[in-house]
Write an enzyme that holds these catalytic residues in place. Sequence first.
Site, PDB file in Angstrom:
ATOM      1  N   GLU A  82     131.686  82.545  35.608  1.00 54.45           N
ATOM      2  CA  GLU A  82     132.908  82.277  34.851  1.00 54.45           C
ATOM      3  C   GLU A  82     132.829  80.950  34.102  1.00 54.45           C
ATOM      4  OE1 GLU A  82     135.505  84.107  34.146  1.00 54.45           O
ATOM      5  OE2 GLU A  82     135.109  85.796  35.466  1.00 54.45           O
ATOM      6  N   PRO A 104     152.792  81.106  46.664  1.00 52.57           N
ATOM      7  CA  PRO A 104     152.865  81.934  47.865  1.00 52.57           C
ATOM      8  C   PRO A 104     154.192  82.636  48.113  1.00 52.57           C
ATOM      9  CG  PRO A 104     152.663  79.616  48.445  1.00 52.57           C
ATOM     10  CD  PRO A 104     152.515  79.706  46.965  1.00 52.57           C
ATOM     11  N   GLU A 129     134.623  89.226  25.393  1.00 54.00           N
ATOM     12  CA  GLU A 129     135.286  89.805  24.227  1.00 54.00           C
ATOM     13  C   GLU A 129     136.797  89.933  24.449  1.00 54.00           C
ATOM     14  OE1 GLU A 129     135.234  93.960  21.735  1.00 54.00           O
ATOM     15  OE2 GLU A 129     133.387  93.323  22.726  1.00 54.00           O
TER      16      GLU A 129
END
Length: 173
Positions: A82, A104, A129
């Site tokens: 990533e 949370p 993309e």
Amino acid sequence: MWEGRFITAKTRGRWEYVGRARGIRAAAIIALDVDPDGTRHVILVSQYRVPLGRFSLEIPAGLVGDDAGGEGEDALTAAGRELEEETGYRAASLEVLGEFYSSPGMVSEAFTLLKATGLERVGEGGGTEGESITVQRVALRDLARFVAEWRRAGHAVDVRIAMLLTPGYLGEE
């Protein structure tokens, strides 16, 4: 209640919340770069976020094991992938800082927070993309001003940016 490709709306008693489908997790990366003069920078990303209806300033992040055949992917592998996809930087070192929860009371999703160092620019970044990610390299000493200007322009700021503004979190005085 409802399940899509990436999220599931759930109820437990009277409580309604959202979770990730298929056990998908996330990895979020604090990417630190250092100039030859010792100036420390953080690599941030900005992109349009449909739920907010505006651009958001964020640390690089992404899903772990979301691609077909990637169900066994670990957070370290996903974080490296990533980071490079979104920012164009490759890290010599990725350190796990722990598991955290983003909201949370509403979302059961946890993310693994990692610190990336020893960065090398190997590409342009921008994401896959359709993502249209813009890379922001910001000196840590200028981060508070940068975030304030980002807000004044009407943009959103991800909560994970707040930890970067906390004195001492990254070893800054």
